[in-house]
Structures are given as structure tokens and as C-alpha cells.
Design a protein around this motif. Structure first.
Motif, PDB file in Angstrom:
ATOM      1  N   ASP A  95      11.558  15.149  36.492  1.00  0.00           N
ATOM      2  CA  ASP A  95      10.556  15.440  37.099  1.00  0.00           C
ATOM      3  C   ASP A  95      10.748  15.686  38.516  1.00  0.00           C
ATOM      4  O   ASP A  95      10.206  16.420  39.316  1.00  0.00           O
ATOM      5  CB  ASP A  95       9.523  14.315  36.995  1.00  0.00           C
ATOM      6  CG  ASP A  95       8.535  14.484  35.706  1.00  0.00           C
ATOM      7  OD1 ASP A  95       8.991  15.472  35.142  1.00  0.00           O
ATOM      8  OD2 ASP A  95       8.100  13.392  35.223  1.00  0.00           O
ATOM      9  N   ILE A  96      11.740  14.656  38.974  1.00  0.00           N
ATOM     10  CA  ILE A  96      11.872  14.669  40.628  1.00  0.00           C
ATOM     11  C   ILE A  96      12.703  15.599  41.262  1.00  0.00           C
ATOM     12  O   ILE A  96      12.587  16.095  42.509  1.00  0.00           O
ATOM     13  CB  ILE A  96      12.473  13.236  40.979  1.00  0.00           C
ATOM     14  CG1 ILE A  96      12.333  12.841  42.476  1.00  0.00           C
ATOM     15  CG2 ILE A  96      13.822  13.357  40.662  1.00  0.00           C
ATOM     16  CD1 ILE A  96      12.558  11.384  42.745  1.00  0.00           C
ATOM     17  N   THR A 130      16.299  27.576  44.653  1.00  0.00           N
ATOM     18  CA  THR A 130      17.500  27.173  44.038  1.00  0.00           C
ATOM     19  C   THR A 130      17.709  25.661  43.699  1.00  0.00           C
ATOM     20  O   THR A 130      18.341  25.090  43.137  1.00  0.00           O
ATOM     21  CB  THR A 130      18.984  27.713  44.977  1.00  0.00           C
ATOM     22  OG1 THR A 130      19.889  27.575  44.418  1.00  0.00           O
ATOM     23  CG2 THR A 130      18.639  26.907  46.263  1.00  0.00           C
ATOM     24  N   LEU A 131      16.865  24.567  44.448  1.00  0.00           N
ATOM     25  CA  LEU A 131      16.729  23.303  44.284  1.00  0.00           C
ATOM     26  C   LEU A 131      16.077  22.982  42.953  1.00  0.00           C
ATOM     27  O   LEU A 131      16.149  22.053  42.585  1.00  0.00           O
ATOM     28  CB  LEU A 131      16.127  22.592  45.287  1.00  0.00           C
ATOM     29  CG  LEU A 131      17.134  22.618  46.855  1.00  0.00           C
ATOM     30  CD1 LEU A 131      16.198  21.873  47.694  1.00  0.00           C
ATOM     31  CD2 LEU A 131      18.441  21.713  46.498  1.00  0.00           C
ATOM     32  N   SER A 132      15.369  24.098  42.459  1.00  0.00           N
ATOM     33  CA  SER A 132      14.459  23.785  41.188  1.00  0.00           C
ATOM     34  C   SER A 132      14.946  24.088  39.958  1.00  0.00           C
ATOM     35  O   SER A 132      14.488  23.942  38.907  1.00  0.00           O
ATOM     36  CB  SER A 132      12.992  24.177  41.530  1.00  0.00           C
ATOM     37  OG  SER A 132      12.379  23.557  42.453  1.00  0.00           O
ATOM     38  N   LYS A 138      20.469  20.334  38.474  1.00  0.00           N
ATOM     39  CA  LYS A 138      21.151  19.312  37.920  1.00  0.00           C
ATOM     40  C   LYS A 138      21.947  18.258  38.630  1.00  0.00           C
ATOM     41  O   LYS A 138      21.892  17.165  38.215  1.00  0.00           O
ATOM     42  CB  LYS A 138      22.353  19.972  36.927  1.00  0.00           C
ATOM     43  CG  LYS A 138      21.792  20.782  35.754  1.00  0.00           C
ATOM     44  CD  LYS A 138      22.918  21.410  34.902  1.00  0.00           C
ATOM     45  CE  LYS A 138      22.157  22.348  33.902  1.00  0.00           C
ATOM     46  NZ  LYS A 138      22.960  23.616  33.515  1.00  0.00           N
ATOM     47  N   GLU A 139      22.356  18.740  39.719  1.00  0.00           N
ATOM     48  CA  GLU A 139      22.833  17.796  40.757  1.00  0.00           C
ATOM     49  C   GLU A 139      22.044  16.716  41.343  1.00  0.00           C
ATOM     50  O   GLU A 139      21.950  15.742  41.363  1.00  0.00           O
ATOM     51  CB  GLU A 139      23.543  18.868  41.726  1.00  0.00           C
ATOM     52  CG  GLU A 139      24.564  17.784  42.711  1.00  0.00           C
ATOM     53  CD  GLU A 139      25.210  18.466  43.808  1.00  0.00           C
ATOM     54  OE1 GLU A 139      25.742  17.997  44.627  1.00  0.00           O
ATOM     55  OE2 GLU A 139      25.375  19.748  43.745  1.00  0.00           O
ATOM     56  N   LEU A 140      20.649  17.324  41.736  1.00  0.00           N
ATOM     57  CA  LEU A 140      19.543  16.526  42.118  1.00  0.00           C
ATOM     58  C   LEU A 140      19.296  15.507  40.915  1.00  0.00           C
ATOM     59  O   LEU A 140      19.203  14.258  41.481  1.00  0.00           O
ATOM     60  CB  LEU A 140      18.303  17.126  42.168  1.00  0.00           C
ATOM     61  CG  LEU A 140      18.370  18.096  43.615  1.00  0.00           C
ATOM     62  CD1 LEU A 140      16.842  18.746  43.839  1.00  0.00           C
ATOM     63  CD2 LEU A 140      18.575  17.289  44.944  1.00  0.00           C
ATOM     64  N   SER A 141      19.277  15.853  39.656  1.00  0.00           N
ATOM     65  CA  SER A 141      18.791  15.098  38.546  1.00  0.00           C
ATOM     66  C   SER A 141      19.900  14.004  38.451  1.00  0.00           C
ATOM     67  O   SER A 141      19.604  12.744  38.417  1.00  0.00           O
ATOM     68  CB  SER A 141      18.736  15.934  37.219  1.00  0.00           C
ATOM     69  OG  SER A 141      17.749  16.672  37.309  1.00  0.00           O
ATOM     70  N   HIS A 153      16.446  10.631  47.584  1.00  0.00           N
ATOM     71  CA  HIS A 153      16.355  10.190  49.056  1.00  0.00           C
ATOM     72  C   HIS A 153      17.033  11.414  49.892  1.00  0.00           C
ATOM     73  O   HIS A 153      18.007  11.907  49.511  1.00  0.00           O
ATOM     74  CB  HIS A 153      17.173   8.760  49.340  1.00  0.00           C
ATOM     75  CG  HIS A 153      16.760   7.628  48.840  1.00  0.00           C
ATOM     76  ND1 HIS A 153      15.266   7.081  49.042  1.00  0.00           N
ATOM     77  CD2 HIS A 153      17.100   6.930  47.702  1.00  0.00           C
ATOM     78  CE1 HIS A 153      15.295   6.174  48.193  1.00  0.00           C
ATOM     79  NE2 HIS A 153      16.204   5.953  47.578  1.00  0.00           N
ATOM     80  N   ASN A 154      16.562  11.432  51.168  1.00  0.00           N
ATOM     81  CA  ASN A 154      17.348  12.606  52.115  1.00  0.00           C
ATOM     82  C   ASN A 154      18.658  12.532  52.076  1.00  0.00           C
ATOM     83  O   ASN A 154      19.532  13.531  51.889  1.00  0.00           O
ATOM     84  CB  ASN A 154      16.734  12.505  53.460  1.00  0.00           C
ATOM     85  CG  ASN A 154      15.328  13.175  53.385  1.00  0.00           C
ATOM     86  OD1 ASN A 154      15.019  14.187  52.669  1.00  0.00           O
ATOM     87  ND2 ASN A 154      14.351  12.997  54.135  1.00  0.00           N
ATOM     88  N   SER A 155      19.191  11.100  52.006  1.00  0.00           N
ATOM     89  CA  SER A 155      20.790  11.006  51.836  1.00  0.00           C
ATOM     90  C   SER A 155      21.263  11.633  50.552  1.00  0.00           C
ATOM     91  O   SER A 155      22.336  12.191  50.930  1.00  0.00           O
ATOM     92  CB  SER A 155      21.096   9.540  52.118  1.00  0.00           C
ATOM     93  OG  SER A 155      20.467   8.736  51.165  1.00  0.00           O
ATOM     94  N   ASP A 156      20.525  11.761  49.664  1.00  0.00           N
ATOM     95  CA  ASP A 156      21.001  12.313  48.487  1.00  0.00           C
ATOM     96  C   ASP A 156      21.272  13.739  48.582  1.00  0.00           C
ATOM     97  O   ASP A 156      21.861  14.341  47.983  1.00  0.00           O
ATOM     98  CB  ASP A 156      20.056  11.714  47.173  1.00  0.00           C
ATOM     99  CG  ASP A 156      20.335  10.412  46.820  1.00  0.00           C
ATOM    100  OD1 ASP A 156      21.323   9.751  46.926  1.00  0.00           O
ATOM    101  OD2 ASP A 156      19.003   9.650  46.719  1.00  0.00           O
ATOM    102  N   LEU A 157      19.944  14.244  49.126  1.00  0.00           N
ATOM    103  CA  LEU A 157      19.818  15.630  49.159  1.00  0.00           C
ATOM    104  C   LEU A 157      20.967  16.312  50.172  1.00  0.00           C
ATOM    105  O   LEU A 157      21.462  17.370  50.068  1.00  0.00           O
ATOM    106  CB  LEU A 157      18.485  15.964  49.765  1.00  0.00           C
ATOM    107  CG  LEU A 157      17.145  15.705  48.842  1.00  0.00           C
ATOM    108  CD1 LEU A 157      15.955  16.032  49.502  1.00  0.00           C
ATOM    109  CD2 LEU A 157      17.207  16.587  47.658  1.00  0.00           C
TER     110      LEU A 157
END
Length: 196
Positions: A95-96, A130-132, A138-141, A153-157
């Protein structure tokens, strides 16, 4: 700055000579955080506002019509019309891992939103797409943390690896997906009207 090979599927006007570049998102964007506001602050008129939960239910890749309003509070974060927003809280890692481009200026960006302002090498619609999708999603997940509620968090992004082509190709990709989003939304509206 490293170069990567071309994507398997490209528009015919772009060739191998138009190599894709790979950088960390933190190298090509600035980051901020939305502030304040919750569902109880919503009212029938006022300043348009985006709350993170609406990204899951109401908005596509490009947000140009905001349908919620509130009274503007001091220290609010207002869009300038080139931000990409990513929820910082959600029920699951999948979701996120979604992003949307806020096309209009003067929209309040509520709490629980990560705000990304890309520099001149990245087109906002392309970045949201591209982020979605694909490897960036997959990297965001993978970076989402938590059990019952996950956080990003922004540090993750900032450390997400981003592959991107030249600006003209980014714009072409963005326009293609905007057309696709509009077509899908139109079909969904027609389907909903038939069911009523």
C-alpha cells in the motif's frame, strides 16, 4: 554517475544512444514532510487539502483535482505544483509503495506525507510513475518498516536507486501513463453508473 542499458520497451523515437542514467533519489531531489491535519479537519469549503489516506482511495498518478477542503492553519505545507508525494504510513508495504504528482500549487499537503521535489533532470509525472511500479516500487516495499502499521521515511526514499532516461523520454512516458490513467478512470465511472 553510472549508465544503464535501455529498457526492453521504448517509444520508437528513442534509441540505444539515449541511455538511461542511474542515481540515488537523494542525489536528484529535495525532501520535506507534510504537516498536521486529520479527517476531522475536513470541511465543505476552504483550501484544498490532500491527506495520505486519499492516495489509496481517490487519486491516480497525477492529482489535478482535489476534492477535500479545510481551513488553512498556520505553518501549513502548501504545494508549489511540482511535488511528488508518497505516504509515510500505511497498512501494508505494498500500500505504502505508491506515489502521486501534485500538479497544482496552493494545495495543503497534510501529515503522513513524504514530499519529494525533483531537480531539473527528473520530470515529476515520470518520478511518480516509476516509484509506483517495477523495481523502484519493490525497493520501497522492502524499506517499509513496521508490523500492524508500516512506515516509510524520507531517509528511506533518499537511498532508492532510480533509473531514468532523458527528459524528453520521461515526458513521453509520463504522458502515455496519464492517458492510460484517464482511460481507466473513465471506464470505471461508466461501469459505476451502469450499476446504479
Amino acid at each position: 554517475m553510472s549508465k544503464t542499458g535501455k529498457s526492453k520497451h521504448r517509444f520508437p523515437e528513442f534509441t540505444d544512444a539515449d541511455a538511461w542514467e542511474q542515481r540515488r533519489l537523494g542525489e536528484v531531489a529535495e525532501f520535506a514532510k507534510g504537516r498536521g491535519y486529520s479527517k476531522k479537519d475536513i470541511c465543505s469549503e476552504g483550501t484544498p487539502i490532500i491527506l495520505y489516506g486519499r492516495l489509496y482511495t481517490n487519486y491516480e498518478t497525477v492529482i489535478n483535482d482535489v476534492d477535500t477542503y479545510t481551513e488553512l492553519q498556520e505553518n501549513s505545507v502548501l504545494s508549489s505544483g511540482d511535488e511528488v508525494i508518497v505516504p509515510s504510513s500505511g497498512e501494508s508495504a505494498e500500500d505504502i509503495s505508491r506515489a502521486a504528482f501534485v500538479q497544482n500549487s496552493g494545495v495543503i499537503l497534510g501529515g503522513d506525507l513524504n514530499i519529494i521535489k525533483p531537480n531539473e533532470t527528473i520530470q515529476s509525472t515520470f518520478l511518480a510513475i516509476t516509484l509506483s511500479n517495477g523495481s523502484q516500487q519493490k525497493e520501497l516495499s522492502k524499506r517499509a518498516q513496521g508490523k500492524s502499521v508500516v512506515h516509510l521515511h524520507n531517509s528511506d526514499l533518499k537511498v532508492v536507486n532510480l533509473s531514468f532516461p532523458t527528459l524528453p523520454e520521461q515526458e513521453r512516458i509520463g504522458a502515455f501513463f496519464q492517458t492510460l490513467d484517464a482511460t481507466i478512470a473513465s471506464h470505471q465511472r461508466k461501469h459505476s453508473q451502469r450499476r446504479v
